[in-house]
Scaffold this motif. Structure first.
Motif, mmCIF file in Angstrom:
data_model
loop_
_atom_site.group_PDB
_atom_site.id
_atom_site.type_symbol
_atom_site.label_atom_id
_atom_site.label_comp_id
_atom_site.label_asym_id
_atom_site.label_seq_id
_atom_site.Cartn_x
_atom_site.Cartn_y
_atom_site.Cartn_z
ATOM 1 N N THR A 13 0.813 -1.224 0.000
ATOM 2 C CA THR A 13 0.000 0.000 0.000
ATOM 3 C C THR A 13 0.849 1.277 0.000
ATOM 4 O O THR A 13 0.344 2.346 0.340
ATOM 5 N N ALA A 14 2.108 1.177 -0.404
ATOM 6 C CA ALA A 14 2.990 2.353 -0.389
ATOM 7 C C ALA A 14 2.439 3.480 -1.260
ATOM 8 O O ALA A 14 2.484 4.655 -0.861
ATOM 9 N N GLU A 15 1.912 3.144 -2.417
ATOM 10 C CA GLU A 15 1.369 4.175 -3.307
ATOM 11 C C GLU A 15 0.137 4.832 -2.689
ATOM 12 O O GLU A 15 -0.029 6.059 -2.760
ATOM 13 N N LEU A 16 -0.717 4.044 -2.056
ATOM 14 C CA LEU A 16 -1.890 4.598 -1.374
ATOM 15 C C LEU A 16 -1.450 5.544 -0.266
ATOM 16 O O LEU A 16 -1.999 6.637 -0.126
ATOM 17 N N ARG A 17 -0.460 5.147 0.519
ATOM 18 C CA ARG A 17 0.054 6.000 1.602
ATOM 19 C C ARG A 17 0.532 7.328 1.034
ATOM 20 O O ARG A 17 0.228 8.396 1.577
ATOM 21 N N THR A 18 1.291 7.289 -0.048
ATOM 22 C CA THR A 18 1.822 8.511 -0.659
ATOM 23 C C THR A 18 0.692 9.405 -1.154
ATOM 24 O O THR A 18 0.720 10.625 -0.957
ATOM 25 N N THR A 19 -0.309 8.820 -1.753
ATOM 26 C CA THR A 19 -1.435 9.579 -2.300
ATOM 27 C C THR A 19 -2.245 10.270 -1.210
ATOM 28 O O THR A 19 -2.625 11.429 -1.342
ATOM 29 N N VAL A 20 -2.499 9.559 -0.115
ATOM 30 C CA VAL A 20 -3.381 10.066 0.944
ATOM 31 C C VAL A 20 -2.616 10.903 1.979
ATOM 32 O O VAL A 20 -3.220 11.649 2.745
ATOM 33 N N ARG A 21 -1.299 10.833 1.977
ATOM 34 C CA ARG A 21 -0.499 11.480 3.032
ATOM 35 C C ARG A 21 -0.785 12.979 3.204
ATOM 36 O O ARG A 21 -0.880 13.445 4.346
ATOM 37 N N PRO A 22 -0.940 13.777 2.151
ATOM 38 C CA PRO A 22 -1.259 15.196 2.386
ATOM 39 C C PRO A 22 -2.556 15.392 3.183
ATOM 40 O O PRO A 22 -2.626 16.246 4.069
ATOM 41 N N GLU A 23 -3.572 14.596 2.876
ATOM 42 C CA GLU A 23 -4.837 14.689 3.621
ATOM 43 C C GLU A 23 -4.641 14.250 5.074
ATOM 44 O O GLU A 23 -5.191 14.849 6.003
ATOM 45 N N HIS A 24 -3.837 13.190 5.276
ATOM 46 C CA HIS A 24 -3.512 12.701 6.615
ATOM 47 C C HIS A 24 -2.823 13.806 7.431
ATOM 48 O O HIS A 24 -3.191 14.062 8.578
ATOM 49 N N LYS A 25 -1.834 14.466 6.826
ATOM 50 C CA LYS A 25 -1.107 15.524 7.540
ATOM 51 C C LYS A 25 -2.024 16.703 7.870
ATOM 52 O O LYS A 25 -1.923 17.296 8.948
ATOM 53 N N ALA A 26 -2.928 17.038 6.970
ATOM 54 C CA ALA A 26 -3.888 18.118 7.231
ATOM 55 C C ALA A 26 -4.814 17.742 8.387
ATOM 56 O O ALA A 26 -5.152 18.581 9.237
ATOM 57 N N TYR A 27 -5.219 16.484 8.444
ATOM 58 C CA TYR A 27 -6.084 16.005 9.528
ATOM 59 C C TYR A 27 -5.338 16.087 10.865
ATOM 60 O O TYR A 27 -5.911 16.518 11.868
ATOM 61 N N LEU A 28 -4.069 15.695 10.864
ATOM 62 C CA LEU A 28 -3.255 15.808 12.075
ATOM 63 C C LEU A 28 -3.135 17.263 12.525
ATOM 64 O O LEU A 28 -3.126 17.546 13.727
ATOM 65 N N ALA A 29 -3.023 18.172 11.582
ATOM 66 C CA ALA A 29 -2.901 19.588 11.919
ATOM 67 C C ALA A 29 -4.091 20.071 12.741
ATOM 68 O O ALA A 29 -3.950 20.986 13.553
ATOM 69 N N GLY A 30 -5.232 19.431 12.566
ATOM 70 C CA GLY A 30 -6.420 19.802 13.332
ATOM 71 C C GLY A 30 -6.308 19.510 14.817
ATOM 72 O O GLY A 30 -7.063 20.063 15.616
ATOM 73 N N VAL A 31 -5.377 18.629 15.194
ATOM 74 C CA VAL A 31 -5.157 18.310 16.617
ATOM 75 C C VAL A 31 -3.712 18.599 17.019
ATOM 76 O O VAL A 31 -3.223 18.088 18.023
ATOM 77 N N ALA A 32 -3.024 19.431 16.247
ATOM 78 C CA ALA A 32 -1.588 19.681 16.457
ATOM 79 C C ALA A 32 -1.259 20.108 17.886
ATOM 80 O O ALA A 32 -0.229 19.706 18.431
ATOM 81 N N ASP A 33 -2.139 20.890 18.490
ATOM 82 C CA ASP A 33 -1.872 21.373 19.849
ATOM 83 C C ASP A 33 -2.015 20.275 20.902
ATOM 84 O O ASP A 33 -1.661 20.475 22.062
ATOM 85 N N ARG A 34 -2.496 19.097 20.505
ATOM 86 C CA ARG A 34 -2.676 17.987 21.452
ATOM 87 C C ARG A 34 -1.772 16.794 21.148
ATOM 88 O O ARG A 34 -1.858 15.762 21.797
ATOM 89 N N ILE A 35 -0.883 16.929 20.156
ATOM 90 C CA ILE A 35 -0.002 15.820 19.787
ATOM 91 C C ILE A 35 1.219 15.788 20.689
ATOM 92 O O ILE A 35 1.959 16.777 20.780
ATOM 93 N N ALA A 36 1.429 14.653 21.364
ATOM 94 C CA ALA A 36 2.645 14.452 22.151
ATOM 95 C C ALA A 36 3.788 14.047 21.224
ATOM 96 O O ALA A 36 4.904 14.533 21.346
ATOM 97 N N PHE A 37 3.504 13.142 20.303
ATOM 98 C CA PHE A 37 4.432 12.782 19.232
ATOM 99 C C PHE A 37 3.653 12.077 18.136
ATOM 100 O O PHE A 37 2.571 11.545 18.369
#
Length: 101
Positions: A13-37
């Motif tokens: 699923t490496a290609e799927l990961r690469t394709t979806v990764r920008p959306e994943h990172k944007a979703y993480l940004a929504g909780v950035a202030d609560r991320i420990a790591f």
């Protein structure tokens, strides 16, 4: 409470990961202030992404699980396995963390 998400990709699923990764990172940004790591799990070559390890503060397990259900990699079917566990950090970070911005 901090919840740790241990998420392993399905093989091939490496290609799927690469394709979806920008959306994943944007979703993480929504909780950035609560991320420990947060970051990808890697194969022994130190480059190939094979999963994700996230530690994020949520009010409850239900909130953590609801967040994961909406997470783009989860929705895309990337993960072969996933677990969500409550976590207490008892050790100060010394290694493996980028310098503060």
């Amino acid at each position: 409470m901090i919840f740790v998400f241990h998420l392993l990709d399905k093989p091939g699923t490496a290609e799927l990961r690469t394709t979806v990764r920008p959306e994943h990172k944007a979703y993480l940004a929504g909780v950035a202030d609560r991320i420990a790591f947060a970051g990808p799990l890697l194969a022994d070559d130190g480059k190939t992404m094979v999963g994700s390890l996230l530690a994020i503060d949520f009010d409850s397990r239900a909130d953590a699980e609801a967040w994961q259900a909406g997470e783009p990699f989860t929705r895309a079917g990337l993960y072969a396995s996933s677990s969500v566990l409550a976590f207490t950090n008892l050790w100060p970070q010394k290694a493996g963390f980028p310098p503060a911005a």
